[in-house]
Design a protein around this motif. Sequence first.
Motif, PDB file in Angstrom:
ATOM      1  N   ILE A 128       0.816  -1.209   0.000  1.00 55.41           N
ATOM      2  CA  ILE A 128       0.000   0.000   0.000  1.00 55.41           C
ATOM      3  C   ILE A 128       0.855   1.268   0.000  1.00 55.41           C
ATOM      4  CG2 ILE A 128      -0.307   0.339   2.495  1.00 55.41           C
ATOM      5  CD1 ILE A 128      -3.367   0.680   1.785  1.00 55.41           C
ATOM      6  N   ILE A 129       2.054   1.191   0.534  1.00 53.03           N
ATOM      7  CA  ILE A 129       2.948   2.355   0.498  1.00 53.03           C
ATOM      8  C   ILE A 129       3.415   2.625  -0.927  1.00 53.03           C
ATOM      9  CG2 ILE A 129       5.191   3.253   1.249  1.00 53.03           C
ATOM     10  CD1 ILE A 129       4.731   1.917   3.924  1.00 53.03           C
ATOM     11  N   PHE A 130       3.778   1.567  -1.650  1.00 55.81           N
ATOM     12  CA  PHE A 130       4.171   1.737  -3.050  1.00 55.81           C
ATOM     13  C   PHE A 130       2.993   2.220  -3.880  1.00 55.81           C
ATOM     14  CE2 PHE A 130       4.549  -0.081  -7.363  1.00 55.81           C
ATOM     15  CZ  PHE A 130       5.673   0.611  -7.780  1.00 55.81           C
ATOM     16  N   THR A 131       1.821   1.618  -3.671  1.00 51.18           N
ATOM     17  CA  THR A 131       0.625   2.040  -4.408  1.00 51.18           C
ATOM     18  C   THR A 131       0.334   3.509  -4.147  1.00 51.18           C
ATOM     19  OG1 THR A 131      -0.312  -0.185  -4.274  1.00 51.18           O
ATOM     20  CG2 THR A 131      -1.835   1.613  -4.765  1.00 51.18           C
ATOM     21  N   GLY A 132       0.415   3.909  -2.880  1.00 47.28           N
ATOM     22  CA  GLY A 132       0.176   5.299  -2.530  1.00 47.28           C
ATOM     23  C   GLY A 132       1.133   6.248  -3.223  1.00 47.28           C
ATOM     24  N   SER A 133       2.383   5.823  -3.403  1.00 45.96           N
ATOM     25  CA  SER A 133       3.403   6.711  -3.981  1.00 45.96           C
ATOM     26  C   SER A 133       3.048   7.136  -5.402  1.00 45.96           C
ATOM     27  CB  SER A 133       4.769   6.025  -3.950  1.00 45.96           C
ATOM     28  OG  SER A 133       4.830   4.934  -4.859  1.00 45.96           O
ATOM     29  N   TYR A 134       2.553   6.203  -6.214  1.00 46.89           N
ATOM     30  CA  TYR A 134       2.254   6.611  -7.594  1.00 46.89           C
ATOM     31  C   TYR A 134       0.853   7.190  -7.739  1.00 46.89           C
ATOM     32  CZ  TYR A 134       0.139   1.888  -8.385  1.00 46.89           C
ATOM     33  OH  TYR A 134      -0.619   0.744  -8.323  1.00 46.89           O
ATOM     34  N   VAL A 135      -0.097   6.759  -6.913  1.00 43.80           N
ATOM     35  CA  VAL A 135      -1.443   7.331  -7.011  1.00 43.80           C
ATOM     36  C   VAL A 135      -1.440   8.772  -6.500  1.00 43.80           C
ATOM     37  CG1 VAL A 135      -3.844   7.127  -6.270  1.00 43.80           C
ATOM     38  CG2 VAL A 135      -2.559   5.089  -6.909  1.00 43.80           C
ATOM     39  N   LEU A 136      -0.625   9.053  -5.492  1.00 40.31           N
ATOM     40  CA  LEU A 136      -0.504  10.431  -5.027  1.00 40.31           C
ATOM     41  C   LEU A 136       0.012  11.345  -6.131  1.00 40.31           C
ATOM     42  CD1 LEU A 136       0.935   9.982  -1.422  1.00 40.31           C
ATOM     43  CD2 LEU A 136      -1.246  11.039  -2.030  1.00 40.31           C
ATOM     44  N   ARG A 137       0.955  10.875  -6.915  1.00 38.27           N
ATOM     45  CA  ARG A 137       1.474  11.676  -8.034  1.00 38.27           C
ATOM     46  C   ARG A 137       0.370  11.933  -9.058  1.00 38.27           C
ATOM     47  NH1 ARG A 137       6.877   9.178 -10.354  1.00 38.27           N
ATOM     48  NH2 ARG A 137       6.714  11.067 -11.646  1.00 38.27           N
ATOM     49  N   LEU A 138      -0.434  10.921  -9.332  1.00 39.26           N
ATOM     50  CA  LEU A 138      -1.545  11.104 -10.268  1.00 39.26           C
ATOM     51  C   LEU A 138      -2.554  12.108  -9.717  1.00 39.26           C
ATOM     52  CD1 LEU A 138      -2.199   7.387 -11.330  1.00 39.26           C
ATOM     53  CD2 LEU A 138      -1.011   9.162 -12.648  1.00 39.26           C
TER      54      LEU A 138
END
Length: 293
Positions: A56-66
């Motif tokens: 979830i930390i990795f997922t959060g990293s790219y979705v936050l950028r989007l």
Amino acid sequence: MLVTMKEILDHANTENYGVAAPNFFCEVDARAALEAAEDLNAPIILDISYKNSMDIIFTGSYVLRLAEQAKVPVALNLDHGQNLTHAVTAIRAGFTSMMIDRSMLDFEENVRQVKKLVEIAHSVDMSVEAELGHVGKGERYQSKDCGKLTDPEDAKRFVEQTGVDCLAVSIGTAHGSYQGEPRIDFERLSRIKERVAVPLVIHGASGTGRDKLAEACRLGINKVNINNDLLQAAYEEIIAHDMSGNGAYGLWKHLKNGYKQRLMEYIQLFGGAGKAWQSNQHGLIRKEISLVE
């Protein structure tokens, strides 16, 4: 434009409309959700549960950028967080909000645990959603023990004692596919809305029925969690095309399109289309937090 869930839902509460909160699992459906919101100039809340992410930390990293690049207000929300570990992970992942689901506990223990996590979340400018009553599972909808409806007076006390930013209520919806016809208690919803100042949320919108969801938003629901219907729409779009041979290369395109088109229908149904605004902030400023056991 990344914002807090509180900012999105306070706006919806004031203007009396519902914000779509689709569950996502990866970059494909996250992008589909953001495109749907941008096409309709609507605010959106992206929900992801701890158990539905491999990291979830990795997922959060790219979705936050989007989300930061989006032209509409976007909040990233941890859905159905169960404990302190889930909450702290959401903070580390950079989420702007978290749902703390302790709805299976008795009232006093629910209050105690949620209040503690509200204090932690608010210290880093995160919004908090909690659930009172309990939304059960659709496959058990005919069972007497499927869920527990929210008591309006308890809802008032819960919000006052915990300081939550929004409240998920149980008024007859259920998670997943229903066994039987959904029965929504609109009179109960109205009584809760009269007593509770914060925005209200419903979970288990899939399969509830469009007329019922529209009425729920009209009566004061400001966040609508939607998942199963979007996945079904993605599946239907895939099987509508010939996937044999080189047709298989279209898999992700069809999945994304089916998810996006169904979500656009719901955004319009809930009243969120055209409700996006521009923030005076240049991005969301997050505080650092030191957690001491």
